[in-house]
Design a protein around this motif. Structure first.
Motif, PDB file in Angstrom:
ATOM      1  N   TYR A 122     -52.966  82.928 130.237  1.00  0.00           N
ATOM      2  CA  TYR A 122     -53.977  84.150 129.927  1.00  0.00           C
ATOM      3  C   TYR A 122     -53.746  85.035 128.684  1.00  0.00           C
ATOM      4  N   GLN A 123     -55.507  85.020 127.922  1.00  0.00           N
ATOM      5  CA  GLN A 123     -55.948  84.993 127.018  1.00  0.00           C
ATOM      6  C   GLN A 123     -55.769  86.933 126.616  1.00  0.00           C
ATOM      7  N   GLU A 171     -46.531  81.740 123.971  1.00  0.00           N
ATOM      8  CA  GLU A 171     -46.267  83.447 125.079  1.00  0.00           C
ATOM      9  C   GLU A 171     -46.559  84.294 123.242  1.00  0.00           C
ATOM     10  N   ALA A 229     -58.908  90.340 130.018  1.00  0.00           N
ATOM     11  CA  ALA A 229     -57.762  89.021 129.581  1.00  0.00           C
ATOM     12  C   ALA A 229     -58.852  88.116 129.772  1.00  0.00           C
ATOM     13  N   TYR A 230     -58.613  87.044 129.452  1.00  0.00           N
ATOM     14  CA  TYR A 230     -59.764  85.659 128.996  1.00  0.00           C
ATOM     15  C   TYR A 230     -58.612  84.888 130.150  1.00  0.00           C
ATOM     16  N   TYR A 231     -59.195  84.222 131.127  1.00  0.00           N
ATOM     17  CA  TYR A 231     -58.576  83.428 131.797  1.00  0.00           C
ATOM     18  C   TYR A 231     -58.933  82.018 131.791  1.00  0.00           C
ATOM     19  N   GLU A 279     -50.840  86.043 126.406  1.00  0.00           N
ATOM     20  CA  GLU A 279     -50.652  86.979 126.864  1.00  0.00           C
ATOM     21  C   GLU A 279     -49.127  85.831 127.398  1.00  0.00           C
ATOM     22  N   LYS A 280     -49.805  84.791 128.621  1.00  0.00           N
ATOM     23  CA  LYS A 280     -48.753  84.307 129.941  1.00  0.00           C
ATOM     24  C   LYS A 280     -49.420  82.669 129.583  1.00  0.00           C
ATOM     25  N   TRP A 320     -50.863  91.057 132.724  1.00  0.00           N
ATOM     26  CA  TRP A 320     -52.226  89.747 132.990  1.00  0.00           C
ATOM     27  C   TRP A 320     -52.467  88.555 134.159  1.00  0.00           C
ATOM     28  N   TRP A 321     -50.980  89.957 135.408  1.00  0.00           N
ATOM     29  CA  TRP A 321     -51.818  88.750 136.672  1.00  0.00           C
ATOM     30  C   TRP A 321     -52.880  90.353 137.713  1.00  0.00           C
ATOM     31  N   THR A 350     -52.466  76.832 133.255  1.00  0.00           N
ATOM     32  CA  THR A 350     -53.117  78.332 133.097  1.00  0.00           C
ATOM     33  C   THR A 350     -53.109  79.116 131.862  1.00  0.00           C
TER      34      THR A 350
END
Length: 239
Positions: free
Chosen positions: A152-153, A176, A161-163, A139-140, A215-216, A150
């Motif tokens: 973001y999946q 992305e 979301a996996y970080y 995602e990001k 994502w945040w 980092t």
């Protein structure tokens, strides 16, 4: 024969009686008399003469309707108690060569500025491959002061979301929007951001996303049981 004065008085009395009957008839149109418990007559106001509701009401423009009363929103689950679609132990451990027994539950550890960790740190030598814990998409890709490089999946259902943070670098070609598969190399362990160069590790977190799928923004849940962690927790001293 009656005198003219007597006749005038009689006419006046009749006129007064007619006037009184007329006034009473009009008054009865406004008042409906009902007996009170004490036997006296108490006036009851009819709808046509009812007073307006004295309670304040919101002023609305022509054509507006009063909005329905919304039901109270349920309280947001506390950090770490949010429901997760992933059963315990079903996610792949995201650092190559690390076993679940080596994990330590540092989710609730304190961090600087009064923060809680909200993640676990997986120690490994710099350059160790970082693996996608499940299918999904990137995602990001983000470079932050604290997290360094980092990823973001998002998982396919858009609920989690996996970080992955403190990466040394991304896998070649990672972008992305790219779909990733469970076990795919997506980056490498490092110490970017506020991690100590003497203790390279992967900072891994999981967030339950809100309806906006940002994502945040999300509710942190503990990754430890989802990665199959069973080791005894030891207090962490890393930043």
């Amino acid at each position: 024969m009656r005198s003219p004065l007597a006749m005038a008085l009689a006419v006046a009395v009749v006129a007064l009686l007619l006037l009184a009957l007329s006034w009473q008839d009009g008054a009865l149109r406004l008042l409906r008399v009902s007996p009170s418990p004490g036997g006296t007559q108490a006036p009851v106001i009819t709808p046509s003469a009812a007073r307006p509701d004295p309670r304040p009401t919101a002023r609305m423009a022509a054509g507006d309707v009063a909005p329905p009363v919304a039901a109270p929103s349920p309280a947001a689950p506390p950090r770490g108690d949010a429901p997760s679609p992933a059963p315990a132990g079903t996610l792949l451990l995201p650092v190559a060569g690390v076993e679940p027994a080596q994990l330590q539950d540092t989710f609730t550890d304190a961090r600087s500025a009064g923060r809680s960790h909200d993640a676990i740190d997986i120690m490994a030598p710099a350059g160790t491959p970082v693996l996608a814990v499940a299918d999904g998409h990137v995602e990001k890709l983000f470079d932050s002061a604290r997290g360094g490089l980092t990823i973001y999946q998002f998982e396919p259902g858009g609920e989690l979301a996996y970080y992955y943070a403190h990466l040394q670098r991304y896998a070649d070609g990672l972008a992305e929007g790219q779909a990733v598969k469970r076990g795919q190399v997506i980056g490498y362990v490092g110490s970017t951001g506020n991690a100590s160069p003497d203790a390279p590790h992967l900072h891994f977190a999981i967030f339950v996303l809100g309806p906006e799928r940002r994502w945040w923004e999300g509710t942190a849940i503990n990754p430890y049981p989802l990665l199959g962690g069973t080791a005894r927790r030891e207090a962490a001293s890393r930043p």
